[in-house]
Write an enzyme that holds these catalytic residues in place. Structure first.
Site, PDB file in Angstrom:
ATOM      1  N   GLU A 320      14.087  -2.646   1.639  1.00 58.03           N
ATOM      2  CA  GLU A 320      13.341  -2.205   2.820  1.00 58.03           C
ATOM      3  C   GLU A 320      13.365  -0.697   3.003  1.00 58.03           C
ATOM      4  O   GLU A 320      12.512  -0.113   3.625  1.00 58.03           O
ATOM      5  CB  GLU A 320      13.859  -2.888   4.096  1.00 58.03           C
ATOM      6  CG  GLU A 320      15.280  -2.533   4.499  1.00 58.03           C
ATOM      7  CD  GLU A 320      16.304  -3.238   3.621  1.00 58.03           C
ATOM      8  OE1 GLU A 320      17.325  -2.599   3.351  1.00 58.03           O
ATOM      9  OE2 GLU A 320      16.075  -4.371   3.203  1.00 58.03           O
ATOM     10  N   ASP A 362      -8.998  24.822 -16.197  1.00 56.09           N
ATOM     11  CA  ASP A 362     -10.136  25.705 -16.413  1.00 56.09           C
ATOM     12  C   ASP A 362      -9.610  26.941 -17.128  1.00 56.09           C
ATOM     13  O   ASP A 362      -8.406  27.215 -17.123  1.00 56.09           O
ATOM     14  CB  ASP A 362     -10.739  26.075 -15.051  1.00 56.09           C
ATOM     15  CG  ASP A 362     -12.099  26.746 -15.188  1.00 56.09           C
ATOM     16  OD1 ASP A 362     -12.698  26.641 -16.264  1.00 56.09           O
ATOM     17  OD2 ASP A 362     -12.541  27.377 -14.219  1.00 56.09           O
ATOM     18  N   ASP A 641     -10.302  25.990  -9.521  1.00 56.55           N
ATOM     19  CA  ASP A 641     -10.456  26.633  -8.215  1.00 56.55           C
ATOM     20  C   ASP A 641     -11.903  26.780  -7.766  1.00 56.55           C
ATOM     21  O   ASP A 641     -12.174  27.320  -6.705  1.00 56.55           O
ATOM     22  CB  ASP A 641      -9.782  28.009  -8.219  1.00 56.55           C
ATOM     23  CG  ASP A 641     -10.424  28.966  -9.216  1.00 56.55           C
ATOM     24  OD1 ASP A 641     -11.276  28.512 -10.008  1.00 56.55           O
ATOM     25  OD2 ASP A 641     -10.083  30.159  -9.204  1.00 56.55           O
ATOM     26  N   ASP A 645     -15.002  22.334  -9.970  1.00 54.11           N
ATOM     27  CA  ASP A 645     -13.778  21.605 -10.327  1.00 54.11           C
ATOM     28  C   ASP A 645     -13.424  20.519  -9.309  1.00 54.11           C
ATOM     29  O   ASP A 645     -12.534  19.714  -9.559  1.00 54.11           O
ATOM     30  CB  ASP A 645     -12.590  22.581 -10.420  1.00 54.11           C
ATOM     31  CG  ASP A 645     -12.797  23.635 -11.490  1.00 54.11           C
ATOM     32  OD1 ASP A 645     -13.258  23.271 -12.586  1.00 54.11           O
ATOM     33  OD2 ASP A 645     -12.509  24.814 -11.231  1.00 54.11           O
ATOM     34  N   ASN A 709      23.996  -9.623  -6.435  1.00 48.14           N
ATOM     35  CA  ASN A 709      24.409 -10.275  -5.185  1.00 48.14           C
ATOM     36  C   ASN A 709      23.874 -11.696  -5.090  1.00 48.14           C
ATOM     37  O   ASN A 709      24.564 -12.611  -4.642  1.00 48.14           O
ATOM     38  CB  ASN A 709      23.889  -9.479  -3.974  1.00 48.14           C
ATOM     39  CG  ASN A 709      24.830  -8.353  -3.603  1.00 48.14           C
ATOM     40  OD1 ASN A 709      25.916  -8.240  -4.181  1.00 48.14           O
ATOM     41  ND2 ASN A 709      24.429  -7.518  -2.672  1.00 48.14           N
ATOM     42  N   ASN A 734      24.223  -4.505   4.207  1.00 47.61           N
ATOM     43  CA  ASN A 734      22.951  -3.958   3.734  1.00 47.61           C
ATOM     44  C   ASN A 734      22.641  -2.621   4.413  1.00 47.61           C
ATOM     45  O   ASN A 734      22.212  -1.658   3.777  1.00 47.61           O
ATOM     46  CB  ASN A 734      21.849  -4.984   4.039  1.00 47.61           C
ATOM     47  CG  ASN A 734      20.640  -4.767   3.169  1.00 47.61           C
ATOM     48  OD1 ASN A 734      20.761  -4.536   1.981  1.00 47.61           O
ATOM     49  ND2 ASN A 734      19.474  -4.813   3.775  1.00 47.61           N
TER      50      ASN A 734
END
Length: 899
Positions: A320, A362, A641, A645, A709, A734
């Site tokens: 979790e 590039d 940039d 692109d 476990n 836990n």
């Protein structure tokens, strides 16, 4: 009257470079015809269309605006933060627990512990992600602001006027001048010295010449190569033009890029990896939890208690904390990277940058300085000659037209200004400006001796036709024309010039010739194109956007990290080859955009790995290459940039841009570098791998620990007359174990881990569970035996001692495993965890040992352990560590991997 018209079916088809087939055909068609036929094809004329026709066309083609996508509302983003398979499981567990622990029991017997603990886990995990990612906006949000709001249009019977760009339709006649943004895809019908910057589409630094002449073989060219077509979003650098609009809105070249940026991002390497691992653990849970429920129910007869225990086991089995640990790791990585000039916009991209094994980049500005410099000035024999530089300087200094990037590069030699006494010795008396047909320009200077000197510079082929002689380089290197010897421009000399020019081109240089002619002082001051004849060639000037000094060491260091470099550029093959050779990128084969258009995706997939350079690419061809690499199983980074692109940045697993990039590109990027330097990127890769290493540590620790476990649970449930551990013990164990793992984001990684790209591998996790998990079960069973036979905790009345003993051993073994698994090496001897990890795991182990001796013990149904238990416990834990280390060494030898 119904004005709606059926759209051309071709407009629903997409060409291989991502553009509408109808758009490509239309642009090529009008480009190949002269002005009258082009206008006829578009059902217009030089007087324009009427307002009524414009309204009809607007209904047919829509407004002249590109598709864009708004960022999701904050509450939508908050809901998406809960979209995670483990959070779904926890929500289900919380719901079942609420019904059993709160809904069914009487008021006094209600137990909120499980519901509260699980709810806190859900909230912390989701809110962390929401806070980190709320700043991300949709990639195409900036598209609207790219376009100027009005354009000058000529409408029939109404004349010239300014109207909003969104109201333009195909067939409109528009006027363009310096500084204007091109409002739609247009065919030029009249122009004067027109230069357009297309760098946003092609990445090419130099403005492109545009003209109105028909291109008869237009059908063989890609749209971006058509020099009588201007594209929406590009801008006029100099000159003026009248143009007819061919396509608007989504049908434009710019619109097709926009479409590829809107919509959902493709699933990245991180998303695929985390989902595979998640579902592996979920499948494992779906088998184990019902099995434990059935065994306990059948063995002990108490089905309610068996269900409560099974729920506690489900919570124990669920990683979790995975969403929270992953998010915390990524957030910590983002903070570290920001200190090293790497800004992370999307957290998942941190792992992707670590997993990246191919970087597509590039050329302009990334590998190069993004600045044109004059690299060479050679005489006719190809030898460096300062005299040629002086002629070039005089020409560039005295011209009044557009000073392009090459003129600026020449003028950077400011030391010549005073040396030549540019303004004292030479008086400008005339100029013959540049035009695209001549591809040259001249200035006429009056010298101190009264004679007139015409200095002309231009393209090689055009200049060579005008030269009758060439200078034989003199020793004096002065500008006294009358003293220098000249030789005729015969076939031999012409071949020498062309050979030198070709050699310079192969070195990636843009070459201009400089030639002169002297006139008597009595010549009329009406110099014209006809006077650009009988010239004497002085030599060559060569220009280059040179490689950055940092590019070669940066590329070497990325290659050492196992990252292959591929160059995807809009520039030509020759220049790209030269730069790649300069920076150490091997060039065996270059594929250009036209070649790419002629092959199918299946063919591209076959050889995409072997090609290191793709040149003359359109924006959507870049996307194709990135997609082909991803289809081959690579984790692909793309660095760029320009607007050209943006689509490829979105397609890549990790899009990398720079803070000086255009807005839309920064919006499409996952990671933004504060310096346009590959060395900065290298730091990002190392932090990405470190972050991924810490995430995979948690997953493998948790998976193997939980697997062990559950084996222990199954065994204990089968032969014990009571539960081996109460649900509350499982939850607290836990929770404490999860807290001990919170420090993992601060842990370091061994150097050996960082030198190779790391990818998610669900198979590796399952192998890890199968081989490492059962080790803890062996020592759990040893603990059971000690408690059952030595301490006689073998009846229902003595179950508390058994449960407490296993609680302590289980927690200590789980916490110790953190140190065993985090490194290939021997823990505490060859490799120490970071201080926060050592501190927190030590604290949790102390809490675990002390808890049964505290006043909380009774409430938690625990009891103080006999001191004679602890030597047994220490012996079990030491043996556990030794066996784990031995199995670890065997595992590494067999599978050649650990984390």
């Amino acid at each position: 009257m119904n004005n709606k018209t059926t759209k051309n079916p071709l407009h629903n088809m997409i060409s291989s470079n991502g553009m509408n087939v109808g758009t490509v055909t239309k642009l090529q068609g009008v480009a190949s015809q002269d002005e009258k036929l082009a206008c006829a094809m578009l059902e217009t004329s030089r007087e324009g269309i009427t307002d009524e026709m414009a309204k009809e066309r607007q209904q047919k083609f829509g407004l002249n605006e590109v598709k864009h996508q708004k960022a999701p509302k904050w509450y939508v983003q908050l809901l998406k933060s809960f979209a995670n398979p483990f959070i779904y499981i926890l929500l289900l567990i919380a719901t079942v627990s609420f019904i059993i622990d709160v809904g069914l029991p009487e008021v006094g017997e209600r137990d909120y512990k499980t519901v509260v603990v699980v709810s806190i886990m859900i909230l912390v995990s989701a809110l962390l992600r929401f806070v980190q990612e709320n700043r991300s906006n949709a990639a195409a949000e900036k598209l609207k602001s790219m376009v100027k709001t009005t354009a000058t249009v000529l409408r029939k019977f109404k004349g010239k006027r300014e109207i909003p760009i969104v109201e333009l339709v195909p067939g409109d006649i528009v006027y363009l001048s310096a500084g204007d943004m091109i409002p739609a895809d247009c065919r030029i019908v009249q122009s004067k010295d027109l230069f357009v910057s297309e760098s946003m589409l092609t990445g090419e630094a130099l403005p492109v010449e545009k003209n109105y002449l028909p291109i008869r073989n237009a059908a063989e060219k890609s749209p971006i190569e058509l020099c009588n077509i201007c594209f929406m979003g590009t801008n006029v650098v100099s000159g003026s033009a009248i143009a007819v609009i061919v396509t608007t809105g989504s049908y434009t070249y710019f619109g097709s890029i926009s479409k590829s940026i809107t919509g959902e991002r493709p699933e990245t390497s991180f998303d695929k990896g985390i989902n595979k691992v998640s579902f592996l653990l979920i499948r494992f849970m779906l088998v184990m939890v019902p099995l434990i429920f059935l065994i306990n129910g059948l063995m002990k007869g108490n089905w309610t208690e068996a269900l409560l225990f099974a729920i506690a086991v489900a919570v124990g089995l669920t990683p979790e904390m995975l969403p929270m640990i992953v998010t915390a790791n990524l957030a910590k990585g983002a903070v570290n990277m920001s200190k090293r000039k790497v800004i992370v916009k999307r957290l998942n991209s941190i792992q992707n940058i670590g997993a990246m094994d191919i970087l597509c980049t590039d050329k302009t500005g990334t590998l190069t300085l993004d600045k044109i410099v004059m690299e060479k000035h050679l005489n006719v024999y190809g030898v460096e000659d300062d005299e040629v530089l002086k002629w070039a300087y005089l020409n560039s200094f005295h011209q009044t037209g557009l000073k392009n990037l090459m003129d600026k590069a020449v003028l950077e030699h400011a030391e010549l200004h005073d040396y030549l006494k540019v303004e004292d010795q030479y008086l400008k008396i005339d100029e013959i400006p540049f035009d695209f047909q001549r591809r040259r320009m001249s200035v006429v200077l009056k010298q101190h001796n009264g004679k007139h000197l015409l200095i002309c510079k231009g393209a090689v082929e055009e200049m060579l036709e005008l030269c009758t002689h060439a200078f034989d380089p003199g020793d004096d290197r002065s500008l006294h024309v009358e003293n220098d010897r000249t030789v005729p421009m015969d076939d031999t000399m012409r071949k020498i010039v062309l050979k030198t020019s070709k050699k310079m081109n192969e070195e990636g240089l843009r070459v201009l010739l400089v030639a002169i002619r002297e006139f008597e002082g009595a010549h009329p001051l009406t110099y014209a194109v006809a006077d650009e004849a009988k010239l004497t060639l002085t030599g060559f000037i060569g220009f280059l956007d040179p490689a950055k000094p940092s590019s070669q060491p940066a590329i070497e260091s990325l290659q050492k990290l196992g990252i292959g470099i591929k160059v995807l550029t809009g520039d030509n093959e020759i220049i790209t080859r030269k730069i790649c050779m300069d920076v150490g990128i091997p060039v065996d084969r270059i594929v250009n955009g036209n070649e790419l258009d002629s092959i199918l995706d299946t063919e591209l997939n076959q050889y995409v790995d072997e090609v290191s350079v793709f040149a003359k690419l359109s924006p959507l061809q870049k996307v194709r290459v990135v997609k082909a690499l991803r289809d081959k199983g690579h984790t692909v980074g793309f660095m760029g940039d320009g607007i050209n692109d943006a689509a490829a940045l979105k397609e890549a697993d990790v899009g990398i841009s720079v803070d000086t990039a255009v807005d839309i590109t920064k919006e499409s990027a996952d990671i933004i570098l504060l310096e346009k330097d590959l060395m900065v990127l290298r730091k990002g890769v190392i932090y990405g791998r470190r972050t991924f290493g810490n995430i995979i540590k948690y997953i493998k620790m948790t998976a193997s620990s939980n697997f062990g476990n559950m084996f222990s649970m199954l065994g204990a449930s089968a032969f014990l007359p009571f539960l081996p551990m109460l649900p509350v013990h499982l939850l607290i164990q836990n929770l404490l174990y999860d807290i001990s793992q919170v420090s993992i984001p601060w842990d370091s990684m061994d150097e050996e881990f960082i030198v190779e790209p790391k990818k998610w591998d669900a198979g590796s996790v399952s192998k890890f569970m199968l081989f490492i998990g059962p080790i803890s079960s062996l020592f759990d069973f040893a603990t059971f035996a000690v408690l059952f036979f030595v301490f006689k905790a073998n009846t229902v009345s003595d179950q508390t001692l058994f449960q407490t003993g296993w609680f302590v051993e289980g927690l200590l073994s789980q916490t110790l495993i953190i140190h065993m698994i985090r490194t290939k090496k021997i823990p505490f001897i060859q490799s120490w965890a970071a201080a926060p990890v050592v501190a927190l795991t030590s604290l949790i182990m102390i809490i675990g040992v002390v808890l049964p001796f505290t006043p909380f013990a009774a409430a938690l149904k625990m009891e103080a352990l006999p001191l004679t238990y602890f030597p047994w416990l220490i012996g079990i834990l030491v043996c556990y560590c030794l066996l784990t280390q031995w199995v670890k060494n065997w595992f590494i030898q067999k599978f050649h991997t650990w984390l």
